[in-house]
Design an enzyme around this catalytic site. Structure first.
Site, PDB file in Angstrom:
ATOM      1  N   ASP A   1       0.798  -1.089   0.086  1.00  0.00           N
ATOM      2  CA  ASP A   1       0.602  -0.185  -0.241  1.00  0.00           C
ATOM      3  C   ASP A   1       0.860   1.439  -0.235  1.00  0.00           C
ATOM      4  O   ASP A   1       1.807   0.839   0.342  1.00  0.00           O
ATOM      5  CB  ASP A   1      -0.699   0.252   0.941  1.00  0.00           C
ATOM      6  CG  ASP A   1      -1.714   1.260   1.446  1.00  0.00           C
ATOM      7  OD1 ASP A   1      -2.580   1.607   0.756  1.00  0.00           O
ATOM      8  OD2 ASP A   1      -1.164   1.855   2.726  1.00  0.00           O
ATOM      9  N   LEU A   2       0.431   2.402   0.018  1.00  0.00           N
ATOM     10  CA  LEU A   2       0.889   3.523  -0.265  1.00  0.00           C
ATOM     11  C   LEU A   2       1.165   4.584   1.505  1.00  0.00           C
ATOM     12  O   LEU A   2       1.918   4.465   1.908  1.00  0.00           O
ATOM     13  CB  LEU A   2       0.763   4.811  -1.801  1.00  0.00           C
ATOM     14  CG  LEU A   2       1.730   3.869  -3.004  1.00  0.00           C
ATOM     15  CD1 LEU A   2       1.056   5.048  -3.974  1.00  0.00           C
ATOM     16  CD2 LEU A   2       3.527   4.386  -2.654  1.00  0.00           C
ATOM     17  N   ASP A   3      -0.359   4.821   1.090  1.00  0.00           N
ATOM     18  CA  ASP A   3      -0.553   5.973   2.492  1.00  0.00           C
ATOM     19  C   ASP A   3      -0.585   5.337   3.710  1.00  0.00           C
ATOM     20  O   ASP A   3      -1.439   3.850   3.737  1.00  0.00           O
ATOM     21  CB  ASP A   3      -2.035   6.427   2.564  1.00  0.00           C
ATOM     22  CG  ASP A   3      -2.541   7.297   1.103  1.00  0.00           C
ATOM     23  OD1 ASP A   3      -1.535   8.118   0.524  1.00  0.00           O
ATOM     24  OD2 ASP A   3      -3.082   8.059   0.691  1.00  0.00           O
TER      25      ASP A   3
ATOM     26  N   TRP B   1      -1.707  10.926   3.981  1.00  0.00           N
ATOM     27  CA  TRP B   1      -2.817  10.925   2.424  1.00  0.00           C
ATOM     28  C   TRP B   1      -1.964  11.383   1.641  1.00  0.00           C
ATOM     29  O   TRP B   1      -2.377  13.050   1.090  1.00  0.00           O
ATOM     30  CB  TRP B   1      -3.821  10.660   3.344  1.00  0.00           C
ATOM     31  CG  TRP B   1      -4.160   9.871   4.154  1.00  0.00           C
ATOM     32  CD1 TRP B   1      -4.252   8.434   4.486  1.00  0.00           C
ATOM     33  CD2 TRP B   1      -5.557   9.894   5.092  1.00  0.00           C
ATOM     34  NE1 TRP B   1      -4.734   7.908   5.378  1.00  0.00           N
ATOM     35  CE2 TRP B   1      -6.029   8.935   5.502  1.00  0.00           C
ATOM     36  CE3 TRP B   1      -6.338  10.951   5.465  1.00  0.00           C
ATOM     37  CZ2 TRP B   1      -7.023   8.761   6.799  1.00  0.00           C
ATOM     38  CZ3 TRP B   1      -7.696  10.975   6.213  1.00  0.00           C
ATOM     39  CH2 TRP B   1      -7.441   9.221   6.936  1.00  0.00           C
TER      40      TRP B   1
ATOM     41  N   SER C   1      -2.676   0.785  -4.699  1.00  0.00           N
ATOM     42  CA  SER C   1      -3.488   1.926  -3.762  1.00  0.00           C
ATOM     43  C   SER C   1      -5.084   2.368  -4.198  1.00  0.00           C
ATOM     44  O   SER C   1      -4.536   2.024  -5.542  1.00  0.00           O
ATOM     45  CB  SER C   1      -2.636   3.046  -4.032  1.00  0.00           C
ATOM     46  OG  SER C   1      -3.214   4.344  -3.881  1.00  0.00           O
ATOM     47  N   ARG C   2      -4.908   2.655  -2.969  1.00  0.00           N
ATOM     48  CA  ARG C   2      -7.233   3.227  -3.461  1.00  0.00           C
ATOM     49  C   ARG C   2      -6.982   4.922  -3.429  1.00  0.00           C
ATOM     50  O   ARG C   2      -8.498   4.870  -3.774  1.00  0.00           O
ATOM     51  CB  ARG C   2      -7.719   2.564  -2.746  1.00  0.00           C
ATOM     52  CG  ARG C   2      -7.864   0.557  -2.409  1.00  0.00           C
ATOM     53  CD  ARG C   2      -9.239   0.531  -1.173  1.00  0.00           C
ATOM     54  NE  ARG C   2     -10.305   0.761  -1.415  1.00  0.00           N
ATOM     55  CZ  ARG C   2     -10.382   1.246  -0.263  1.00  0.00           C
ATOM     56  NH1 ARG C   2     -10.153   0.989   0.866  1.00  0.00           N
ATOM     57  NH2 ARG C   2     -11.379   1.944  -0.291  1.00  0.00           N
TER      58      ARG C   2
ATOM     59  N   ASP D   1      -1.705  -0.967   6.178  1.00  0.00           N
ATOM     60  CA  ASP D   1      -2.230  -0.373   7.359  1.00  0.00           C
ATOM     61  C   ASP D   1      -3.568  -0.101   7.612  1.00  0.00           C
ATOM     62  O   ASP D   1      -4.191   0.056   9.189  1.00  0.00           O
ATOM     63  CB  ASP D   1      -1.297   1.134   6.898  1.00  0.00           C
ATOM     64  CG  ASP D   1      -2.272   2.370   6.391  1.00  0.00           C
ATOM     65  OD1 ASP D   1      -2.357   2.110   5.640  1.00  0.00           O
ATOM     66  OD2 ASP D   1      -3.140   3.054   6.877  1.00  0.00           O
TER      67      ASP D   1
HETATM   68 MG   LIG Z   1      -2.982   3.059   3.466  1.00  0.00          MG
END
Ligand SMILES: [Mg+2]
Length: 173
Positions: free
Chosen positions: A14-16, A23, A71-72, A125
């Site tokens: 994931d990124l954030d 974010w 990532s969303r 996360d």
């Molecule tokens: Mg995240």
């Protein structure tokens, strides 16, 4: 170190709040620029990743794993720009960055990489993403305070344990 252990074919991040502590669609303002050795957003705010991320990506690559991003975020251009400015672009074979359930992101990884979900290891996360992707039989690790070498080690152990008899290991979730 992992010669007797099962290694994932694809490691997905994931990124954030997994690779960076914000974010990208809320806490910072794209576009970003590199000034000297710092990356700053359009308001002049300095933007950093979690400190061990580059080492983690390098270490997984050295083990022979392919790497991917899921990532969303709706801030697709900003996310891609940061990946590039942090110098990570060459690590990622696949990138699925768009809103929606991460099940779709992983179905695309499966199709593109032509491997089973069981061969993938995923770091994120957010519990809801872990819950969704776990259903596919991807080995999932919930990241508390960003990606570190210690979390990487934990993920590799969990992946290896999931591919051995459950009698030998107690999974700590
Ligand atoms: Mg995240």
């Amino acid at each position: 170190m992992y010669s007797d252990k099962k290694i994932p074919k694809l490691v997905v991040f994931d990124l954030d709040y997994t690779l960076w502590p914000f974010w990208v669609d809320t806490h910072v303002t794209p576009p970003f620029v590199k000034r000297n050795s710092s990356i700053i957003d359009s308001h002049g705010k300095k933007v950093s990743s979690y400190p061990e991320v580059s080492k983690v990506l390098e270490s997984f690559s050295r083990l022979g794993c392919d790497l991917a991003l899921a990532s969303r975020t709706g801030e697709i251009d900003g996310a891609n720009q940061l990946v590039s400015l942090f110098g990570w672009e060459h690590f990622f074979k696949y990138k699925e960055i768009y809103p929606g359930s991460k099940i779709k992101h992983f179905q695309n990884f499966k199709r593109k990489a032509n491997i089973k979900f069981e061969e993938m290891l995923f770091f994120d996360d957010e519990y809801r993403n872990i819950r969704d992707v776990s259903k596919l039989m991807v080995v999932c690790v919930l990241v508390d305070n960003g990606m570190t070498l210690e979390v990487m080690e934990h993920g590799l152990k969990q992946f290896s344990a999931s591919h051995h008899s459950t009698c030998e290991f107690s999974l700590s979730l």
